[in-house]
Design an enzyme around this catalytic site. Structure first.
Site, PDB file in Angstrom:
ATOM      1  N   ASN A 270      -7.325  -2.849  14.427  1.00 18.03           N
ATOM      2  CA  ASN A 270      -8.688  -3.263  14.054  1.00 18.03           C
ATOM      3  C   ASN A 270      -8.666  -4.443  13.083  1.00 18.03           C
ATOM      4  OD1 ASN A 270      -7.828  -2.117  11.679  1.00 18.03           O
ATOM      5  ND2 ASN A 270      -9.438  -0.573  11.541  1.00 18.03           N
TER       6      ASN A 270
ATOM      7  N   HIS B  96      -6.976  -4.740  10.351  1.00 22.16           N
ATOM      8  CA  HIS B  96      -6.831  -4.472   8.918  1.00 22.16           C
ATOM      9  C   HIS B  96      -5.526  -5.077   8.381  1.00 22.16           C
ATOM     10  CE1 HIS B  96      -4.831  -0.237   9.555  1.00 22.16           C
ATOM     11  NE2 HIS B  96      -3.902  -1.135   9.376  1.00 22.16           N
TER      12      HIS B  96
ATOM     13  N   ASP C  20       0.811  -1.220   0.000  1.00 19.96           N
ATOM     14  CA  ASP C  20       0.000   0.000   0.000  1.00 19.96           C
ATOM     15  C   ASP C  20       0.844   1.269   0.000  1.00 19.96           C
ATOM     16  OD1 ASP C  20       0.962  -0.410   2.559  1.00 19.96           O
ATOM     17  OD2 ASP C  20      -0.997  -0.617   3.496  1.00 19.96           O
TER      18      ASP C  20
ATOM     19  N   GLU D 150      -9.551  -1.911   5.443  1.00 18.99           N
ATOM     20  CA  GLU D 150     -10.213  -1.649   6.715  1.00 18.99           C
ATOM     21  C   GLU D 150     -11.412  -2.592   6.884  1.00 18.99           C
ATOM     22  OE1 GLU D 150      -8.731   0.186   8.733  1.00 18.99           O
ATOM     23  OE2 GLU D 150      -8.077   2.107   7.910  1.00 18.99           O
TER      24      GLU D 150
END
Ligand code: GLP
Length: 237
Positions: free
Chosen positions: A132, A134, A67, A139
């Protein structure tokens, strides 16, 4: 340790984790690894240090990063391209290195990146994990079949990543991220996590329901996954 396909290796700390991860990479290289998917973040830094200091030869290997922040060019110190140059690419020569171009046009860049992945099937995908759960910048709620696309970062990710920027307002709100579909296309997956703040994400990824609300839970569906995690990250298993 877990009832599914995920092999969990618990190490004392990030130093030991970096060593184990580099050993796994060395093993895969010996078995003929040609394409490696790479992560950014604080977690892989000990592995990159081991790889830099090793005599491993990557000159026949294609590296594909997960990313990049939209709006940051490769010369921006907080860009992932800059990070990868500092951590690895300036020290080891690769056949090719690919990081999404944060300043490029959305449509052209996502198509280009998906073609790079299609042309270079990933042998080993290395991952960190967000608090979280991800993966990359996928996400919660991300499509399990997704490819590289523009994503909106959620507030908790912006908060976690602000430590790398002068202020929270400087953290980009969008990124290009390889999708979960491409991550699942890798032959083997190695996920690294250290610290207590990753314990919930790790427990949910390994033992929780397989759901798009917990992106890393998709790894329960992959048949060759290794987690290298420290005792703190393993504390809720
Ligand atoms: C970012 C990256 C992820 C990384 C996560 C965790 O959001 N896009 O690929 O796994 O941060 O980062 P850290 O390793 O610094 O905890």
């Amino acid at each position: 340790m877990s009832s599914n396909n995920i092999e969990v290796i618990v190490v004392k700390n990030a130093q030991e984790g970096g060593k184990k991860a580099a050993e796994l990479v060395a093993n895969e290289l010996e078995k003929g690894l040609k394409v490696i998917g790479l992560p950014t973040g604080g977690t892989p830094e000990t592995m990159y240090a081991e790889l830099r200091d090793s005599d491993l030869d990557f000159s026949d290997v294609v590296a594909i990063n997960l990313d990049e922040y939209i709006g940051l060019g490769a010369d921006h110190p907080q860009s992932y391209a800059y990070f990868m140059n500092e951590q690895l690419f300036n020290h080891k020569s690769f056949k090719e290195t690919h990081v999404p171009a944060g300043l490029a046009d959305e449509e052209e860049e996502t198509a280009r990146y998906n073609k790079v992945i299609e042309d270079n099937p990933i042998d080993l995908q290395i991952l960190g994990i967000g608090t979280n759960a991800h993966l990359g910048f996928n996400e919660p709620g991300s499509d399990f079949d997704g490819l590289t696309r523009k994503v909106d970062l959620v507030e908790s990710t912006i908060e976690s990543n602000k430590i790398y920027f002068d202020s929270v307002d400087d953290v980009p709100r969008t990124a290009y991220s390889m999708g979960l579909g491409s991550i699942m296309g890798a032959k083997k997956v190695l996920l690294l996590a250290y610290g207590e703040n990753k314990a919930d994400a790790i427990a949910n990824a390994i033992n929780g329901d397989i759901t798009e609300d917990v992106p890393a839970s998709i790894l329960q569906k992959h048949d060759d996954v290794v987690f290298i995690i420290d005792e703190a990250a393993a504390s809720k298993l």
